[in-house]
Design a protein around this motif. Structure first.
Motif, PDB file in Angstrom:
ATOM      1  N   GLY A 114      16.066  33.353  21.560  1.00 50.72           N
ATOM      2  CA  GLY A 114      16.682  32.166  22.156  1.00 50.72           C
ATOM      3  C   GLY A 114      18.047  32.512  22.706  1.00 50.72           C
ATOM      4  O   GLY A 114      18.638  33.544  22.363  1.00 50.72           O
ATOM      5  N   TRP A 115      18.537  31.670  23.593  1.00 49.92           N
ATOM      6  CA  TRP A 115      19.809  31.959  24.235  1.00 49.92           C
ATOM      7  C   TRP A 115      20.967  31.607  23.323  1.00 49.92           C
ATOM      8  O   TRP A 115      20.995  30.569  22.698  1.00 49.92           O
ATOM      9  N   SER A 116      21.936  32.494  23.263  1.00 53.91           N
ATOM     10  CA  SER A 116      23.177  32.227  22.541  1.00 53.91           C
ATOM     11  C   SER A 116      24.328  32.695  23.422  1.00 53.91           C
ATOM     12  O   SER A 116      24.164  33.624  24.218  1.00 53.91           O
ATOM     13  N   GLY A 117      25.451  32.082  23.284  1.00 54.15           N
ATOM     14  CA  GLY A 117      26.565  32.376  24.175  1.00 54.15           C
ATOM     15  C   GLY A 117      27.692  33.117  23.486  1.00 54.15           C
ATOM     16  O   GLY A 117      28.011  32.850  22.333  1.00 54.15           O
ATOM     17  N   THR A 118      28.279  34.052  24.210  1.00 56.22           N
ATOM     18  CA  THR A 118      29.457  34.779  23.745  1.00 56.22           C
ATOM     19  C   THR A 118      30.509  34.728  24.838  1.00 56.22           C
ATOM     20  O   THR A 118      30.229  35.053  25.993  1.00 56.22           O
ATOM     21  N   ARG A 119      31.715  34.322  24.491  1.00 56.97           N
ATOM     22  CA  ARG A 119      32.796  34.234  25.448  1.00 56.97           C
ATOM     23  C   ARG A 119      33.533  35.561  25.504  1.00 56.97           C
ATOM     24  O   ARG A 119      34.023  36.066  24.488  1.00 56.97           O
ATOM     25  N   VAL A 120      33.596  36.175  26.691  1.00 52.11           N
ATOM     26  CA  VAL A 120      34.261  37.466  26.848  1.00 52.11           C
ATOM     27  C   VAL A 120      35.126  37.425  28.104  1.00 52.11           C
ATOM     28  O   VAL A 120      34.990  36.539  28.952  1.00 52.11           O
ATOM     29  N   ALA A 121      35.982  38.408  28.228  1.00 57.37           N
ATOM     30  CA  ALA A 121      36.796  38.576  29.437  1.00 57.37           C
ATOM     31  C   ALA A 121      36.092  39.570  30.357  1.00 57.37           C
ATOM     32  O   ALA A 121      35.706  40.663  29.927  1.00 57.37           O
ATOM     33  N   ASP A 122      35.921  39.199  31.608  1.00 54.74           N
ATOM     34  CA  ASP A 122      35.266  40.051  32.583  1.00 54.74           C
ATOM     35  C   ASP A 122      36.265  40.416  33.685  1.00 54.74           C
ATOM     36  O   ASP A 122      37.214  39.679  33.956  1.00 54.74           O
ATOM     37  N   THR A 123      36.029  41.550  34.317  1.00 54.05           N
ATOM     38  CA  THR A 123      36.868  41.993  35.427  1.00 54.05           C
ATOM     39  C   THR A 123      36.177  41.669  36.740  1.00 54.05           C
ATOM     40  O   THR A 123      35.061  42.133  36.991  1.00 54.05           O
ATOM     41  N   LEU A 124      36.809  40.861  37.570  1.00 57.03           N
ATOM     42  CA  LEU A 124      36.238  40.442  38.842  1.00 57.03           C
ATOM     43  C   LEU A 124      37.016  41.052  40.001  1.00 57.03           C
ATOM     44  O   LEU A 124      38.215  41.296  39.903  1.00 57.03           O
ATOM     45  N   ALA A 125      36.310  41.274  41.102  1.00 57.60           N
ATOM     46  CA  ALA A 125      36.958  41.755  42.319  1.00 57.60           C
ATOM     47  C   ALA A 125      37.700  40.597  42.984  1.00 57.60           C
ATOM     48  O   ALA A 125      37.157  39.504  43.142  1.00 57.60           O
ATOM     49  N   THR A 126      38.940  40.838  43.364  1.00 61.92           N
ATOM     50  CA  THR A 126      39.730  39.824  44.046  1.00 61.92           C
ATOM     51  C   THR A 126      39.328  39.750  45.515  1.00 61.92           C
ATOM     52  O   THR A 126      39.181  40.776  46.177  1.00 61.92           O
ATOM     53  N   GLU A 127      39.148  38.528  46.003  1.00 63.03           N
ATOM     54  CA  GLU A 127      38.811  38.308  47.406  1.00 63.03           C
ATOM     55  C   GLU A 127      39.761  37.246  47.947  1.00 63.03           C
ATOM     56  O   GLU A 127      39.819  36.131  47.419  1.00 63.03           O
ATOM     57  N   VAL A 128      40.510  37.593  48.985  1.00 60.05           N
ATOM     58  CA  VAL A 128      41.527  36.676  49.504  1.00 60.05           C
ATOM     59  C   VAL A 128      41.478  36.643  51.029  1.00 60.05           C
ATOM     60  O   VAL A 128      41.036  37.597  51.667  1.00 60.05           O
ATOM     61  N   PRO A 129      41.943  35.538  51.633  1.00 59.65           N
ATOM     62  CA  PRO A 129      42.081  35.522  53.098  1.00 59.65           C
ATOM     63  C   PRO A 129      43.226  36.443  53.523  1.00 59.65           C
ATOM     64  O   PRO A 129      44.303  36.415  52.936  1.00 59.65           O
ATOM     65  N   VAL A 130      42.951  37.256  54.515  1.00 55.42           N
ATOM     66  CA  VAL A 130      43.965  38.159  55.061  1.00 55.42           C
ATOM     67  C   VAL A 130      44.085  37.881  56.553  1.00 55.42           C
ATOM     68  O   VAL A 130      43.123  38.057  57.314  1.00 55.42           O
ATOM     69  N   ALA A 131      45.261  37.425  56.965  1.00 59.99           N
ATOM     70  CA  ALA A 131      45.518  37.139  58.377  1.00 59.99           C
ATOM     71  C   ALA A 131      46.150  38.361  59.033  1.00 59.99           C
ATOM     72  O   ALA A 131      47.055  38.980  58.470  1.00 59.99           O
ATOM     73  N   LEU A 132      45.635  38.713  60.210  1.00 61.12           N
ATOM     74  CA  LEU A 132      46.203  39.798  61.004  1.00 61.12           C
ATOM     75  C   LEU A 132      46.976  39.171  62.162  1.00 61.12           C
ATOM     76  O   LEU A 132      46.406  38.468  63.000  1.00 61.12           O
ATOM     77  N   ILE A 133      48.274  39.414  62.182  1.00 56.19           N
ATOM     78  CA  ILE A 133      49.178  38.754  63.122  1.00 56.19           C
ATOM     79  C   ILE A 133      49.853  39.813  63.991  1.00 56.19           C
ATOM     80  O   ILE A 133      50.529  40.704  63.481  1.00 56.19           O
ATOM     81  N   TYR A 134      49.633  39.707  65.305  1.00 62.80           N
ATOM     82  CA  TYR A 134      50.164  40.686  66.242  1.00 62.80           C
ATOM     83  C   TYR A 134      51.320  40.091  67.030  1.00 62.80           C
ATOM     84  O   TYR A 134      51.157  39.109  67.749  1.00 62.80           O
ATOM     85  N   ASN A 135      52.485  40.676  66.858  1.00 64.24           N
ATOM     86  CA  ASN A 135      53.692  40.213  67.551  1.00 64.24           C
ATOM     87  C   ASN A 135      53.879  38.703  67.401  1.00 64.24           C
ATOM     88  O   ASN A 135      54.209  38.001  68.353  1.00 64.24           O
ATOM     89  N   GLY A 136      53.617  38.221  66.201  1.00 64.03           N
ATOM     90  CA  GLY A 136      53.816  36.818  65.894  1.00 64.03           C
ATOM     91  C   GLY A 136      52.639  35.913  66.211  1.00 64.03           C
ATOM     92  O   GLY A 136      52.695  34.714  65.937  1.00 64.03           O
ATOM     93  N   ILE A 137      51.551  36.464  66.768  1.00 63.34           N
ATOM     94  CA  ILE A 137      50.382  35.670  67.150  1.00 63.34           C
ATOM     95  C   ILE A 137      49.227  35.982  66.211  1.00 63.34           C
ATOM     96  O   ILE A 137      48.786  37.137  66.109  1.00 63.34           O
ATOM     97  N   SER A 138      48.703  34.978  65.515  1.00 61.89           N
ATOM     98  CA  SER A 138      47.585  35.168  64.601  1.00 61.89           C
ATOM     99  C   SER A 138      46.310  35.424  65.393  1.00 61.89           C
ATOM    100  O   SER A 138      45.951  34.646  66.286  1.00 61.89           O
ATOM    101  N   HIS A 139      45.627  36.520  65.076  1.00 61.62           N
ATOM    102  CA  HIS A 139      44.429  36.899  65.822  1.00 61.62           C
ATOM    103  C   HIS A 139      43.166  36.825  64.980  1.00 61.62           C
ATOM    104  O   HIS A 139      42.124  36.400  65.459  1.00 61.62           O
ATOM    105  N   ALA A 140      43.223  37.237  63.729  1.00 60.66           N
ATOM    106  CA  ALA A 140      42.017  37.308  62.895  1.00 60.66           C
ATOM    107  C   ALA A 140      42.354  36.919  61.473  1.00 60.66           C
ATOM    108  O   ALA A 140      43.448  37.192  60.979  1.00 60.66           O
TER     109      ALA A 140
END
Length: 279
Positions: free
Chosen positions: A23-49
């Motif tokens: 049967g299912w039983s639960g255990t609370r643990v700490a996991d390591t996750l990959a960070t994923e964030v929005p990254v804006a690329l700005i060229y000479n002050g103009i946001s492009h991507a």
């Protein structure tokens, strides 16, 4: 050129592990996750991507993206590059040559993609399929491919910690890995590698190994950086093979221990060959 980095590629998060023979039983643990964030690329002050990416090696990412997308023709056309943390994500500010900025504005291309999605926001079919550069495929043996494949996992600490990242490795023609970049997106990992290689003399005469499929964009980005051979652990797409043939790029897929598939191996008359190699 400044290269200040910010942000951790991993974070700890509490999770419930559910298991049990009777049967299912639960255990609370700490996991390591990959960070994923929005990254804006700005060229000479103009946001492009705005791309979703891992917040590591962002200077390499911004430079590699700029080169592989044709925004810059040479690394020296980027005069300054800084990474800033903002309330909603990260922003990479690049100061580029005036002529390149003019050409960028003329393209009228604004990307807002999911993980490593490099075609989102493209305005026409003509923009989607860009001309591809010709490259020189290096002499590459089956044993070199297998040697690189065998050691790839040892060079992917983010994947080892989280199980959620792709890797792009630069290998010499003997199959020894010299440089690796990782990201939650396969396109991003390759862009990071291209950026890192742009100032590295080891980028001559080797090949790239990626922990993903070989899509159209992976081939196109490789050729744009002058890379003559791309090896992928998963399959190639039809357009990837067609572009590899057009560019003269050696394309290998399904690279697994003891076997790999050669989708295109340039010959003197540049006719492709398909073969399966088993160990």
């Amino acid at each position: 050129m400044k290269r200040r980095e910010t942000g951790s590629p991993t974070r700890h998060h509490g999770v419930d592990v559910r298991l049990g023979a009777s049967g299912w039983s639960g255990t609370r643990v700490a996991d390591t996750l990959a960070t994923e964030v929005p990254v804006a690329l700005i060229y000479n002050g103009i946001s492009h991507a705005v791309m979703m990416a891992s917040p590591a090696d962002l200077a390499d990412f911004a430079l590699g993206f700029s080169l592989s997308e044709g925004i810059l023709a040479h690394p020296h056309e980027c005069y300054d590059l800084t990474v800033h943390e903002e309330s909603l994500g990260l922003a990479v500010h690049l100061e580029i040559a005036t002529q390149r900025l003019v050409e960028l504005k003329q393209r009228r291309r604004s990307l807002a993609g999911r993980t490593g999605c490099g075609l989102c926001g493209t305005e026409s079919l003509e923009q989607a399929i860009q001309p591809i550069a010709r490259v020189q495929a290096p002499p590459l043996s089956d044993s070199a491919i297998q040697r690189a494949l065998t050691s790839l996992a040892d060079h992917q600490p983010l994947q080892a910690a989280t199980g959620a990242s792709h890797g792009a490795a630069w290998c010499d023609t003997s199959g020894h890995i010299h440089l690796v970049r990782e990201d939650v997106g396969r396109h991003n990992a390759l862009d990071k590698l291209i950026g890192a290689l742009s100032s590295d003399s080891r980028s001559e005469g080797g090949f790239v190994l990626v922990s993903s499929r070989a899509s159209y964009e992976m081939v196109h980005k490789s050729a744009s950086a002058g890379i003559g051979a791309l090896v992928a652990v998963s399959a190639a797409t039809t357009l990837a093979v067609e572009l590899a043939q057009e560019a003269g790029l050696m394309l290998v897929g399904f690279a697994r221990p003891g076997r790999h598939v050669i989708y295109h191996h340039p010959t003197p008359d540049d006719e492709g060959a398909t073969a399966i190699v088993t160990g």
